[in-house]
Design a protein around this motif. Structure first.
Motif, PDB file in Angstrom:
ATOM      1  N   CYS A  43      25.291  65.399  -9.758  1.00  0.00           N
ATOM      2  CA  CYS A  43      26.116  64.608  -8.830  1.00  0.00           C
ATOM      3  C   CYS A  43      25.296  63.610  -8.012  1.00  0.00           C
ATOM      4  O   CYS A  43      25.816  62.571  -7.599  1.00  0.00           O
ATOM      5  N   TRP A  91      28.239  57.792 -17.612  1.00  0.00           N
ATOM      6  CA  TRP A  91      27.705  56.864 -16.601  1.00  0.00           C
ATOM      7  C   TRP A  91      27.015  57.645 -15.484  1.00  0.00           C
ATOM      8  O   TRP A  91      27.482  58.731 -15.099  1.00  0.00           O
ATOM      9  N   HIS A  92      25.981  57.045 -14.939  1.00  0.00           N
ATOM     10  CA  HIS A  92      25.268  57.584 -13.778  1.00  0.00           C
ATOM     11  C   HIS A  92      26.208  57.553 -12.561  1.00  0.00           C
ATOM     12  O   HIS A  92      27.039  56.649 -12.441  1.00  0.00           O
ATOM     13  N   PRO A  93      26.095  58.520 -11.624  1.00  0.00           N
ATOM     14  CA  PRO A  93      27.034  58.570 -10.492  1.00  0.00           C
ATOM     15  C   PRO A  93      26.847  57.503  -9.418  1.00  0.00           C
ATOM     16  O   PRO A  93      27.652  57.440  -8.484  1.00  0.00           O
ATOM     17  N   SER A  94      25.822  56.660  -9.502  1.00  0.00           N
ATOM     18  CA  SER A  94      25.730  55.589  -8.500  1.00  0.00           C
ATOM     19  C   SER A  94      25.158  54.280  -9.038  1.00  0.00           C
ATOM     20  O   SER A  94      25.086  53.307  -8.308  1.00  0.00           O
ATOM     21  N   GLN A  95      24.745  54.248 -10.300  1.00  0.00           N
ATOM     22  CA  GLN A  95      24.180  53.022 -10.886  1.00  0.00           C
ATOM     23  C   GLN A  95      24.839  52.734 -12.228  1.00  0.00           C
ATOM     24  O   GLN A  95      25.417  53.620 -12.838  1.00  0.00           O
ATOM     25  N   GLY A 109      22.648  62.128  -9.275  1.00  0.00           N
ATOM     26  CA  GLY A 109      22.057  61.203 -10.232  1.00  0.00           C
ATOM     27  C   GLY A 109      20.565  61.371 -10.445  1.00  0.00           C
ATOM     28  O   GLY A 109      19.936  60.581 -11.149  1.00  0.00           O
ATOM     29  N   ARG A 110      19.986  62.396  -9.861  1.00  0.00           N
ATOM     30  CA  ARG A 110      18.538  62.588 -10.019  1.00  0.00           C
ATOM     31  C   ARG A 110      18.172  63.227 -11.349  1.00  0.00           C
ATOM     32  O   ARG A 110      17.069  63.068 -11.843  1.00  0.00           O
ATOM     33  N   THR A 143      23.880  69.946  -6.336  1.00  0.00           N
ATOM     34  CA  THR A 143      23.032  69.158  -7.240  1.00  0.00           C
ATOM     35  C   THR A 143      22.246  70.024  -8.230  1.00  0.00           C
ATOM     36  O   THR A 143      21.703  69.507  -9.194  1.00  0.00           O
ATOM     37  N   HIS A 158      30.720  54.851 -11.837  1.00  0.00           N
ATOM     38  CA  HIS A 158      30.849  55.474 -10.506  1.00  0.00           C
ATOM     39  C   HIS A 158      31.884  54.805  -9.611  1.00  0.00           C
ATOM     40  O   HIS A 158      32.533  55.447  -8.801  1.00  0.00           O
ATOM     41  N   LEU A 210      19.354  64.341 -15.474  1.00  0.00           N
ATOM     42  CA  LEU A 210      20.210  64.165 -16.644  1.00  0.00           C
ATOM     43  C   LEU A 210      20.008  65.379 -17.538  1.00  0.00           C
ATOM     44  O   LEU A 210      18.870  65.762 -17.812  1.00  0.00           O
ATOM     45  N   TRP A 216      25.051  63.662 -15.971  1.00  0.00           N
ATOM     46  CA  TRP A 216      24.201  63.473 -14.791  1.00  0.00           C
ATOM     47  C   TRP A 216      24.594  64.445 -13.690  1.00  0.00           C
ATOM     48  O   TRP A 216      25.778  64.718 -13.497  1.00  0.00           O
TER      49      TRP A 216
END
Length: 321
Positions: A37, A287-291, A39-40, A84, A248, A42, A35
Motif C-alpha cells: 500500500c 499500477w503503483h499506489p502513488s506513481q 508502494g515501497r 504495509t 492510483h 513489489l 505493490w
C-alpha cells in the motif's frame, strides 16, 4: 480544450517515462504481481510455489527475499490495504497464507477445501475472500485466521473484488455476468450482464467511483459503482482480457491479454494514452499506489532455452535515459 490537454499531458509524461526494467524473480511463470500500500515493495507469485519480494529504490527494484512454504503454484496475491507489511497468497496447495515482510515469515496458513486461484482482501482489512477451481468462495477472518463463511456457486467464478466500504462483494463469471452480493450476509443484490463472453477479471478503482471488467470478448467495460451502469468500453485489444489495473488517481486503466501490447487508456474518455510493447501473453498488471509505474509479468521464455519460462517481472514507467 481542457479535455485534450489532459490526455496530452498524460501522453507527454510517458514520452519521457517509457523505460521498462526487467528483473529475475522466479524459476517459472509469474502469475501475479502487486505493490504494497505504501508502494515501497513489489511482490510476485509464481508457478514455482514461491513469492518474491522486491523493494523500490528510486528508479530501480532490488530483490529483498523470497517466501517459500506453499506446496503448489502461487496463483494470485494481494496486499493488506493499509498494513504495509502483510500480504496474502492463494495457492493450488489448498491453502491461503498470510506473510509478514517485516519478520520475513509466514504469519498464518489457512487450510481451505480446494485449489485456490483468486484472492481479495477487504479494504477494512478484516476479511480475505478466496475462490477455488470448484467455484467455492471461502471467507477468512483475518483476526482469528478462521473460516467464517463458504459460498458454493453453480457457475464458473473468475475474479473477485470488494467495494471501498467492504460491504459489497463482486464476482465475475463464465456467463459474462457480474454478481454483486452484500457482505457479511451474502445476499445477491444484483446481476449485471456485462459481456457476451466470459468475464475474466474485475478491478475497482482507488477513488471508489468505478469498476472495470475484462472479458473473453477482448473488451474492457467501465462501470459506475453507484448507478451500476456501463459508461464505456475499451476495445483496442484483440484477445481475451486477462488482467486490468487502475492507476492510483483513477485516471488510467491498463489492460492486457495475449496481444503484444499492454493497452493504457484514459478512464474518462476511453482514449488511448500509450501502448506498452510486450513479447508474450501478459498474465498480470498492477499500477503503483502513488506513481505511474506499471508492474507486469508475461509468459516469456528463457533467452537461451526456449522451453524454459523466463520467470521475470517487469516495471514500465521509469524515466527514459
Amino acid at each position: 480544450m481542457a479535455f485534450f490537454s489532459e490526455i496530452d499531458e498524460l501522453q507527454e509524461h510517458f514520452k519521457s517515462h517509457n523505460k521498462t526494467r526487467e528483473y529475475q524473480a522466479h524459476t517459472s511463470k509469474v502469475h501475479s504481481v502487486g505493490w504494497s500500500c505504501d508502494g515501497r515493495r513489489l511482490a510476485s507469485g509464481s508457478f514455482d510455489k514461491s513469492v518474491s519480494i522486491f523493494t523500490l529504490d528510486r528508479d530501480r527494484l532490488n530483490k529483498e527475499f523470497t517466501f517459500r512454504g506453499h506446496g503448489g503454484s502461487v496463483d494470485q496475491l494481494c496486499w493488506h490495504s493499509f498494513n504495509t507489511d502483510l500480504l496474502s497468497t492463494a495457492s493450488g496447495d489448498k491453502s491461503v497464507r498470510i506473510w509478514d515482510t517485516r519478520s520475513q515469515k509466514c504469519a498464518a496458513t489457512i487450510v481451505t477445501k480446494g485449489e485456490n486461484i483468486n484472492i481479495a482482501w477487504t479494504p477494512d482489512g478484516n476479511t480475505i475472500a478466496v475462490g477455488n477451481k470448484e467455484d467455492l468462495v471461502t471467507f477468512i477472518d483475518t483476526r482469528t485466521h478462521k473460516i467464517k463463511a463458504e459460498e458454493q456457486f453453480n457457475f464458473e467464478v473468475n475474479e473477485i473484488a470488494w467495494n471501498k466500504q467492504s460491504n459489497l462483494f463482486f464476482l465475475t463469471n463464465g456467463q459474462g455476468c457480474i454478481h454483486i452480493l452484500s457482505y457479511p450476509d451474502l445476499e445477491l443484490q444484483q446481476v449485471l450482464k456485462a459481456h457476451p463472453g466470459t468475464c475474466i477479471c474485475i478491478e475497482l478503482d482507488p477513488t471508489g467511483r468505478y469498476f472495470a471488467t475484462g472479458s473473453a470478448d477482448a473488451l474492457v467495460s467501465l462501470w459506475d459503482v453507484e448507478e451500476l451502469a456501463c459508461l464505456r468500453t475499451f476495445s483496442r485489444l484483440d484477445w481475451p482480457v486477462r488482467t486490468i489495473s487502475f492507476s492510483h488517481d483513477g485516471r488510467l486503466l491498463a489492460s492486457a491479454s495475449e496481444d503484444l501490447v499492454i493497452d493504457v487508456g484514459e478512464v474518462e474518455t476511453g482514449e488511448k494514452v500509450v501502448d506498452i510493447p510486450v513479447e508474450a501473453a501478459t498474465f498480470t498488471v498492477a499500477w503503483h499506489p502513488s506513481q505511474y509505474l506499471l508492474a507486469f509479468a508475461c509468459d516469456d521464455k528463457d533467452t537461451y532455452d526456449r522451453k524454459r519460462d523466463a520467470g521475470t517481472l517487469k516495471v514500465y514507467g521509469f524515466p527514459s535515459d
